[in-house]
Scaffold this active site. Sequence first.
Site, PDB file in Angstrom:
ATOM      1  N   TYR A  48       0.845  -1.194   0.000  1.00  0.00           N
ATOM      2  CA  TYR A  48       0.000   0.000   0.000  1.00  0.00           C
ATOM      3  C   TYR A  48       0.877   1.240   0.000  1.00  0.00           C
ATOM      4  O   TYR A  48       1.877   1.313   0.734  1.00  0.00           O
ATOM      5  CB  TYR A  48      -0.909   0.017   1.237  1.00  0.00           C
ATOM      6  CG  TYR A  48      -1.762   1.261   1.345  1.00  0.00           C
ATOM      7  CD1 TYR A  48      -3.039   1.298   0.802  1.00  0.00           C
ATOM      8  CD2 TYR A  48      -1.295   2.392   2.001  1.00  0.00           C
ATOM      9  CE1 TYR A  48      -3.822   2.447   0.892  1.00  0.00           C
ATOM     10  CE2 TYR A  48      -2.064   3.539   2.096  1.00  0.00           C
ATOM     11  CZ  TYR A  48      -3.329   3.558   1.549  1.00  0.00           C
ATOM     12  OH  TYR A  48      -4.095   4.690   1.641  1.00  0.00           O
ATOM     13  N   GLU A  51      -3.284   7.750  -4.040  1.00  0.00           N
ATOM     14  CA  GLU A  51      -3.373   6.490  -3.299  1.00  0.00           C
ATOM     15  C   GLU A  51      -3.262   5.315  -4.261  1.00  0.00           C
ATOM     16  O   GLU A  51      -4.001   5.236  -5.250  1.00  0.00           O
ATOM     17  CB  GLU A  51      -4.700   6.424  -2.547  1.00  0.00           C
ATOM     18  CG  GLU A  51      -4.830   5.186  -1.667  1.00  0.00           C
ATOM     19  CD  GLU A  51      -6.181   5.121  -0.980  1.00  0.00           C
ATOM     20  OE1 GLU A  51      -6.251   4.596   0.133  1.00  0.00           O
ATOM     21  OE2 GLU A  51      -7.177   5.593  -1.568  1.00  0.00           O
TER      22      GLU A  51
END
Length: 421
Positions: free
Chosen positions: A144, A232
């Site tokens: 992530y 993101e």
Amino acid sequence: MVRGLLNKLVSRSLSVAGKWQQQQLRRLNIHEYQGAELMGKYGVNVPKGIAVSSVEELRKAIQDVFPNESELVVKSQILAGGRGLGTFKSGLKGGVHIVKTDQVEDIAGKMLGQILVTKQTGPQGKVVSKVYLCEKLSLVNEMYFAITLDRNTCGPLIIACRKGGTSIEDLAEKFPDMIVKVPIDVFNGITDEDAAKVVDGLAPTVADRKDSIEQVKKLYELFCKTDCTLLEINPMAETSDNQLVAADAKLNFDDNAAFRQKEIFALRDPLQEDPREVAAAKADLNYIGLDGEIGCMVNGAGLAMATMDIIKLHGGTPANFLDVGGNASEHQVIEAFKILTSDEKVKAILVNIFGGIMKCDVIASGIVSAAKQVSLKVPVVVRLEGTNVDQGKRILKESGMKLITADDLDDAAEKAVKAYK
């Protein structure tokens, strides 16, 4: 539309008499395929892909872009997260599918033009106007990565986690030590040391460390040069050929930068946005939709907030934040009324104007003109005070409209609540 962990960092709320209501952020949000194209321009590794809006375009894309692929990833394109676990109103489960190439047309045909409901869309869902066809990557690890703006450090903050492809908020709750945060000095920019800390947080197993550091620096360059508020990537993945790849991405941009990011803001998809906010933006009005029953039209953000608080104090709930500003024209007042009356939840309208630069007679003329163009089926409470207030009241009185007048804000809010209850 911002995943849970980042929601805590970048979301804003409106406090209405002690009760918090989520405020929609006025930031440009672009589709995944658009974000991938943009990242590719900055040298970020992304999967090969193409967006299509019809079965005919899909057939051509497979022939031209993926002639030798046996499997493809088909991703519905809506401006909301949770697509993979979403459900179409037609009954199809999942907005992301990995299928054999000869099955792509069938699954994409079931997505295009259909409404996809996810945790972030609300029960109404969003229409899928495009699907994104991507090569299927052989992934060996998922991580992530995100860059956002942090109030505490007054600059960009890079967030990394060695596990990805799943709910980052769940990971942050169960394994907080996995979340690595690297603040970046906005004046000095990202250093090799900063980028190395991020890579250590990602903990790649096969990707080259030096190349990974360069990828992080390119992502930061993209974030700054395009006026991002959020970048993101979930997952940031390692492939079997030792590449670090942005397998899925979400990008938001600062609306205040529209004047210098014209190419990016041309990507805006108004069909995916609240139509009321789109209409308000065109009329140069400050509007944010909420969930209440009393539509508000006020001049000045501070007065608008106070109006919302007092409505709540008297037992009502505001349906919106609408600031017509200090120099609104009659046309803008008319557009404001059109927006308020387009909301089916609105049971009453409260107009609260304290005229300084904004003149009460302009507001009054706008209300009368709006009544002629819009079928007003709900009670309207008007409180005018300040510049040209007598002229404004005379215009309203002579119009013959059935309006409820109020002497002050407290009186106006009380009458607005009683008008629909």
